[in-house]
Enzyme design. Structure first.
Site, PDB file in Angstrom:
ATOM      1  N   CYS A  13       0.812  -1.231   0.000  1.00 60.24           N
ATOM      2  CA  CYS A  13       0.000   0.000   0.000  1.00 60.24           C
ATOM      3  C   CYS A  13       0.847   1.283   0.000  1.00 60.24           C
ATOM      4  CB  CYS A  13      -0.938   0.017   1.206  1.00 60.24           C
ATOM      5  SG  CYS A  13      -1.936   1.523   1.274  1.00 60.24           S
ATOM      6  N   LYS A  40     -10.112  -9.345   5.417  1.00 57.89           N
ATOM      7  CA  LYS A  40      -9.851  -8.400   6.509  1.00 57.89           C
ATOM      8  C   LYS A  40     -10.256  -9.006   7.845  1.00 57.89           C
ATOM      9  CE  LYS A  40     -10.744  -4.577   3.359  1.00 57.89           C
ATOM     10  NZ  LYS A  40     -11.728  -3.614   2.882  1.00 57.89           N
ATOM     11  N   SER A  70      -4.269   8.366   5.610  1.00 56.94           N
ATOM     12  CA  SER A  70      -2.823   8.601   5.661  1.00 56.94           C
ATOM     13  C   SER A  70      -2.452  10.064   5.877  1.00 56.94           C
ATOM     14  CB  SER A  70      -2.170   8.086   4.375  1.00 56.94           C
ATOM     15  OG  SER A  70      -2.696   8.765   3.252  1.00 56.94           O
TER      16      SER A  70
END
Ligand code: GSH
Length: 224
Positions: A13, A40, A70
């Site tokens: 990622c 997940k 982020s």
């Protein structure tokens, strides 16, 4: 209770890498937990409102706080951690940097299509979109080595994971995205050499990315 921050991650990622780079630039020790985004875990879904990585877990007296997004994580680190400043002190410059961080996210959106599509037409559209965006970046870069000159900033933490994709893509296709873009190419080189950038992924990153492309039957693997 551990006092360390924990970055909930995925091996490939680019958004996770931003946070990992910011943490390393600030010299903050942290734990990293990679999860499988195709399966997940329940504990992750409970604390990730959007079901996305990265998450930054921060130990509190009352338990653990989890930050998502982020850019929010990077801004939090900038506000709370000592060490090198990763944003300009001037408010206007800082706002400008935030704009270019967003711009990096929009390149990532196009790049997602470029790398995952199985179709030649979409591939070409996305290739052109990414090339046009980098041509714009070229016009705002100075003499380097980083986005804002000598000081490494959060904008660099956003662009470094984007450039990293091309370490593999360059070996697969003559995409011409950086042709004639001397400042962008110099920035790419400077970021590739930065220790925080190098250690933001594991040694098997390239192999994992190749597996990902094969799983998507990416046109990128067949393009000339
Ligand atoms: N805007 C988010 C984007 C994060 C994101 O898209 N993460 C991807 C992996 S690179 C993800 O977790 N995807 C899982 C999903 O969407 O189900 C950020 O900046 O943190």
């Amino acid at each position: 209770m551990t006092s360390a921050l924990t970055l909930i991650s995925h091996h490939l990622c680019p958004y996770v890498q931003r946070a990992a780079i910011a943490l390393a630039e600030k010299n903050v020790a942290f734990d990293r937990i990679n999860i499988d985004l195709a399966a997940k875990p329940d504990w992750f879904l409970k604390i990730s409102p959007l079901g996305k990585v990265p998450l930054l877990q921060i130990p509190q007296d009352t338990g653990e706080a989890a930050l998502f997004e982020s850019s929010v994580i990077c801004e939090y680190l900038e506000e709370t951690q000592a060490g090198a400043r990763l944003h300009p002190t001037d408010a206007l410059e800082r706002a400008r940097h935030r704009g270019w961080m967003e711009y990096g996210s929009s390149i990532l959106s196009d790049l997602w299509g470029f790398e995952t599509t199985g179709d030649a037409e979409t591939f070409e559209q996305k290739r052109q979109a990414v090339a046009a965006k980098f041509a714009t970046v070229e016009t705002v870069l100075g003499d380097g080595p980083y986005f804002a000159g000598n000081d490494f900033s959060l904008v660099d933490a956003v662009f470094a994971p984007i450039f990293r994709y091309f370490d593999l893509f360059d070996t697969l296709v003559d995409h011409k995205i950086f042709n004639g873009l001397t400042r962008v190419s110099a920035l790419r080189q400077a970021l590739a050499e930065r220790p925080s950038v190098r250690k933001a992924v594991a040694a098997d990153y390239g192999e994992r990315l190749m597996v990902f492309l094969k799983q998507h039957d990416a046109y990128l693997l067949r393009a000339q």
